[in-house]
Design a protein around this motif. Structure first.
Motif, PDB file in Angstrom:
ATOM      1  N   PRO A 160     -73.225  24.602 -15.045  1.00 31.77           N
ATOM      2  CA  PRO A 160     -73.766  25.944 -15.328  1.00 31.77           C
ATOM      3  C   PRO A 160     -74.658  26.437 -14.195  1.00 31.77           C
ATOM      4  O   PRO A 160     -75.254  25.650 -13.459  1.00 31.77           O
ATOM      5  CB  PRO A 160     -74.580  25.723 -16.612  1.00 31.77           C
ATOM      6  CG  PRO A 160     -74.044  24.470 -17.218  1.00 31.77           C
ATOM      7  CD  PRO A 160     -73.619  23.620 -16.063  1.00 31.77           C
ATOM      8  N   LYS A 161     -74.776  27.767 -14.092  1.00 27.47           N
ATOM      9  CA  LYS A 161     -75.706  28.356 -13.134  1.00 27.47           C
ATOM     10  C   LYS A 161     -77.138  28.050 -13.570  1.00 27.47           C
ATOM     11  O   LYS A 161     -77.392  27.743 -14.744  1.00 27.47           O
ATOM     12  CB  LYS A 161     -75.479  29.869 -13.046  1.00 27.47           C
ATOM     13  CG  LYS A 161     -74.186  30.261 -12.356  1.00 27.47           C
ATOM     14  CD  LYS A 161     -74.093  31.778 -12.187  1.00 27.47           C
ATOM     15  CE  LYS A 161     -72.840  32.178 -11.428  1.00 27.47           C
ATOM     16  NZ  LYS A 161     -72.755  33.650 -11.215  1.00 27.47           N
ATOM     17  N   PRO A 162     -78.096  28.114 -12.642  1.00 27.39           N
ATOM     18  CA  PRO A 162     -79.500  27.797 -12.990  1.00 27.39           C
ATOM     19  C   PRO A 162     -80.040  28.599 -14.163  1.00 27.39           C
ATOM     20  O   PRO A 162     -80.885  28.106 -14.924  1.00 27.39           O
ATOM     21  CB  PRO A 162     -80.253  28.126 -11.695  1.00 27.39           C
ATOM     22  CG  PRO A 162     -79.245  27.917 -10.615  1.00 27.39           C
ATOM     23  CD  PRO A 162     -77.938  28.358 -11.201  1.00 27.39           C
ATOM     24  N   ASN A 163     -79.555  29.840 -14.343  1.00 25.58           N
ATOM     25  CA  ASN A 163     -80.068  30.658 -15.448  1.00 25.58           C
ATOM     26  C   ASN A 163     -79.410  30.323 -16.789  1.00 25.58           C
ATOM     27  O   ASN A 163     -79.768  30.875 -17.826  1.00 25.58           O
ATOM     28  CB  ASN A 163     -79.873  32.146 -15.149  1.00 25.58           C
ATOM     29  CG  ASN A 163     -78.405  32.546 -15.088  1.00 25.58           C
ATOM     30  OD1 ASN A 163     -77.514  31.706 -14.983  1.00 25.58           O
ATOM     31  ND2 ASN A 163     -78.149  33.832 -15.137  1.00 25.58           N
ATOM     32  N   LEU A 207     -65.617  29.849 -17.031  1.00 28.66           N
ATOM     33  CA  LEU A 207     -64.657  29.329 -16.053  1.00 28.66           C
ATOM     34  C   LEU A 207     -64.074  30.513 -15.298  1.00 28.66           C
ATOM     35  O   LEU A 207     -63.498  31.417 -15.908  1.00 28.66           O
ATOM     36  CB  LEU A 207     -63.541  28.546 -16.757  1.00 28.66           C
ATOM     37  CG  LEU A 207     -62.490  27.917 -15.827  1.00 28.66           C
ATOM     38  CD1 LEU A 207     -63.102  26.812 -14.982  1.00 28.66           C
ATOM     39  CD2 LEU A 207     -61.312  27.366 -16.646  1.00 28.66           C
ATOM     40  N   HIS A 208     -64.229  30.524 -13.965  1.00 31.44           N
ATOM     41  CA  HIS A 208     -63.734  31.619 -13.140  1.00 31.44           C
ATOM     42  C   HIS A 208     -62.527  31.161 -12.339  1.00 31.44           C
ATOM     43  O   HIS A 208     -62.571  30.104 -11.693  1.00 31.44           O
ATOM     44  CB  HIS A 208     -64.828  32.108 -12.175  1.00 31.44           C
ATOM     45  CG  HIS A 208     -65.962  32.819 -12.850  1.00 31.44           C
ATOM     46  ND1 HIS A 208     -66.851  33.620 -12.165  1.00 31.44           N
ATOM     47  CD2 HIS A 208     -66.340  32.877 -14.149  1.00 31.44           C
ATOM     48  CE1 HIS A 208     -67.733  34.118 -13.011  1.00 31.44           C
ATOM     49  NE2 HIS A 208     -67.443  33.678 -14.223  1.00 31.44           N
ATOM     50  N   LEU A 209     -61.488  31.954 -12.372  1.00 33.74           N
ATOM     51  CA  LEU A 209     -60.284  31.704 -11.581  1.00 33.74           C
ATOM     52  C   LEU A 209     -59.977  32.929 -10.736  1.00 33.74           C
ATOM     53  O   LEU A 209     -60.076  34.054 -11.227  1.00 33.74           O
ATOM     54  CB  LEU A 209     -59.078  31.406 -12.473  1.00 33.74           C
ATOM     55  CG  LEU A 209     -59.196  30.296 -13.521  1.00 33.74           C
ATOM     56  CD1 LEU A 209     -57.931  30.261 -14.375  1.00 33.74           C
ATOM     57  CD2 LEU A 209     -59.429  28.952 -12.864  1.00 33.74           C
ATOM     58  N   LEU A 210     -59.621  32.709  -9.481  1.00 29.56           N
ATOM     59  CA  LEU A 210     -59.054  33.779  -8.660  1.00 29.56           C
ATOM     60  C   LEU A 210     -57.549  33.569  -8.630  1.00 29.56           C
ATOM     61  O   LEU A 210     -57.066  32.538  -8.148  1.00 29.56           O
ATOM     62  CB  LEU A 210     -59.628  33.754  -7.242  1.00 29.56           C
ATOM     63  CG  LEU A 210     -61.070  34.240  -7.082  1.00 29.56           C
ATOM     64  CD1 LEU A 210     -61.468  34.216  -5.597  1.00 29.56           C
ATOM     65  CD2 LEU A 210     -61.249  35.644  -7.641  1.00 29.56           C
ATOM     66  N   VAL A 211     -56.831  34.536  -9.169  1.00 24.33           N
ATOM     67  CA  VAL A 211     -55.389  34.393  -9.360  1.00 24.33           C
ATOM     68  C   VAL A 211     -54.648  35.436  -8.532  1.00 24.33           C
ATOM     69  O   VAL A 211     -54.947  36.631  -8.617  1.00 24.33           O
ATOM     70  CB  VAL A 211     -55.012  34.565 -10.848  1.00 24.33           C
ATOM     71  CG1 VAL A 211     -53.530  34.318 -11.056  1.00 24.33           C
ATOM     72  CG2 VAL A 211     -55.841  33.637 -11.719  1.00 24.33           C
ATOM     73  N   GLU A 212     -53.704  34.982  -7.733  1.00 21.90           N
ATOM     74  CA  GLU A 212     -52.829  35.908  -7.007  1.00 21.90           C
ATOM     75  C   GLU A 212     -51.628  36.246  -7.881  1.00 21.90           C
ATOM     76  O   GLU A 212     -50.900  35.361  -8.323  1.00 21.90           O
ATOM     77  CB  GLU A 212     -52.364  35.295  -5.687  1.00 21.90           C
ATOM     78  CG  GLU A 212     -53.366  35.439  -4.563  1.00 21.90           C
ATOM     79  CD  GLU A 212     -52.795  35.021  -3.223  1.00 21.90           C
ATOM     80  OE1 GLU A 212     -53.368  35.402  -2.182  1.00 21.90           O
ATOM     81  OE2 GLU A 212     -51.775  34.297  -3.209  1.00 21.90           O
ATOM     82  N   VAL A 213     -51.455  37.533  -8.128  1.00 24.43           N
ATOM     83  CA  VAL A 213     -50.384  38.017  -8.994  1.00 24.43           C
ATOM     84  C   VAL A 213     -49.389  38.811  -8.152  1.00 24.43           C
ATOM     85  O   VAL A 213     -49.789  39.726  -7.420  1.00 24.43           O
ATOM     86  CB  VAL A 213     -50.947  38.922 -10.113  1.00 24.43           C
ATOM     87  CG1 VAL A 213     -49.832  39.379 -11.040  1.00 24.43           C
ATOM     88  CG2 VAL A 213     -52.042  38.197 -10.886  1.00 24.43           C
ATOM     89  N   PRO A 214     -48.094  38.503  -8.225  1.00 23.73           N
ATOM     90  CA  PRO A 214     -47.114  39.277  -7.460  1.00 23.73           C
ATOM     91  C   PRO A 214     -46.903  40.660  -8.061  1.00 23.73           C
ATOM     92  O   PRO A 214     -46.724  40.797  -9.272  1.00 23.73           O
ATOM     93  CB  PRO A 214     -45.841  38.430  -7.554  1.00 23.73           C
ATOM     94  CG  PRO A 214     -45.998  37.659  -8.825  1.00 23.73           C
ATOM     95  CD  PRO A 214     -47.468  37.397  -8.981  1.00 23.73           C
ATOM     96  N   VAL A 215     -46.948  41.672  -7.216  1.00 17.25           N
ATOM     97  CA  VAL A 215     -46.709  43.055  -7.644  1.00 17.25           C
ATOM     98  C   VAL A 215     -45.585  43.619  -6.787  1.00 17.25           C
ATOM     99  O   VAL A 215     -45.647  43.563  -5.552  1.00 17.25           O
ATOM    100  CB  VAL A 215     -47.979  43.912  -7.494  1.00 17.25           C
ATOM    101  CG1 VAL A 215     -47.665  45.377  -7.813  1.00 17.25           C
ATOM    102  CG2 VAL A 215     -49.085  43.404  -8.422  1.00 17.25           C
TER     103      VAL A 215
END
Length: 247
Positions: free
Chosen positions: A122-125, A130-138
């Motif tokens: 967790p962040k200090p605060n 859960l964060h994901l950076l997802v590449e999506v084909p367009v």
């Protein structure tokens, strides 16, 4: 006349730019809907409570460009700002978060380029998600683009805390007193404790249900006459199964 043409061309470019992110969100939300329906059908359970998507406004994008001191160009913006399109998925239990994450990873046309696990760390605060950076084909009319979408997956308790924490800080224009920061951290710890308790209850109830289903299956192989149980012979059960398959 030249300025008018330049303005029209710029307007078309920024419209196409924003449309790519909208289409990426639409595509990802469709995938999530399919996964929800499939999971509900196969397991009689839906791990997703609700979803919420958003696109940054051009003004918000420009402000972030200035903060990050990036070049003002579409290619630079795409490279440096990864949260233009965002999708938040809210689940009931922590285990559902990782289940949804694995479902997304199993999609052959999606590419997970970054993972930040603020649940295990967790962040200090006290923030958890859960964060994901997802590449999506367009697929546009004249080209194919891989568009980045930020996906945040969290429980109801995590989402409740994060929403209130954001509202508190958004309204507070000055430095937040240390006492309030400590209380917010304690509230985050309480939310995490609630998640752990509900996860335990969920697992225990699932085990009870599974045992009941096994007992129901076992009871179909027995008959009871005058309070006396008789086990049906395996050969008889095979004949019944064979007869049903030939119908």
């Amino acid at each position: 006349m030249v300025q008018l043409e330049q303005f029209k061309r710029f307007k078309e470019e920024i419209t196409r730019f924003m449309m790519m992110y909208k289409f990426a969100l639409d595509s990802l939300e469709t995938k999530i809907d399919i996964l929800k329906e499939e999971f509900q059908f196969l397991h009689d359970y839906n791990p997703i409570e609700h979803t919420n998507s958003r696109l940054k406004t051009p003004e918000s994008i420009l402000n972030k460009v200035f903060r990050k001191q990036c070049d003002i160009s579409f290619s630079s913006i795409r490279s440096n700002i990864k949260d233009i399109a965002g999708l938040r998925i809210t689940c009931s239990f922590v285990s559902d978060i990782y289940r949804i994450s694995e479902m997304l990873r199993s999609q052959s046309d999606l590419n997970i380029i970054e993972t930040k696990d603020y649940i295990k760390q967790p962040k200090p605060n006290g923030y958890q998600s859960l964060h994901l950076l997802v590449e999506v084909p367009v697929y546009m009319s004249d080209r194919h683009e891989n568009v980045c979408v930020e996906v945040q997956i969290r429980t109801i308790a995590m989402d409740f805390w994060a929403s209130l924490e954001h509202k508190i800080f958004y309204k507070y224009k000055q430095t937040v007193p240390l006492r309030l920061l400590q209380e917010l951290k304690e509230a985050a710890d309480s939310a995490a404790a609630l998640d752990r308790q509900m996860e335990r209850l969920h697992k225990e109830i699932a085990e009870i249900k599974e045992n009941q289903e096994e007992e129901e299956i076992g009871s179909t192989k027995r008959i009871v006459i005058r309070n006396q149980e008789f086990q049906l012979p395996a050969a008889l059960m095979e004949l019944i199964d064979l007869g049903q398959s030939n119908e």
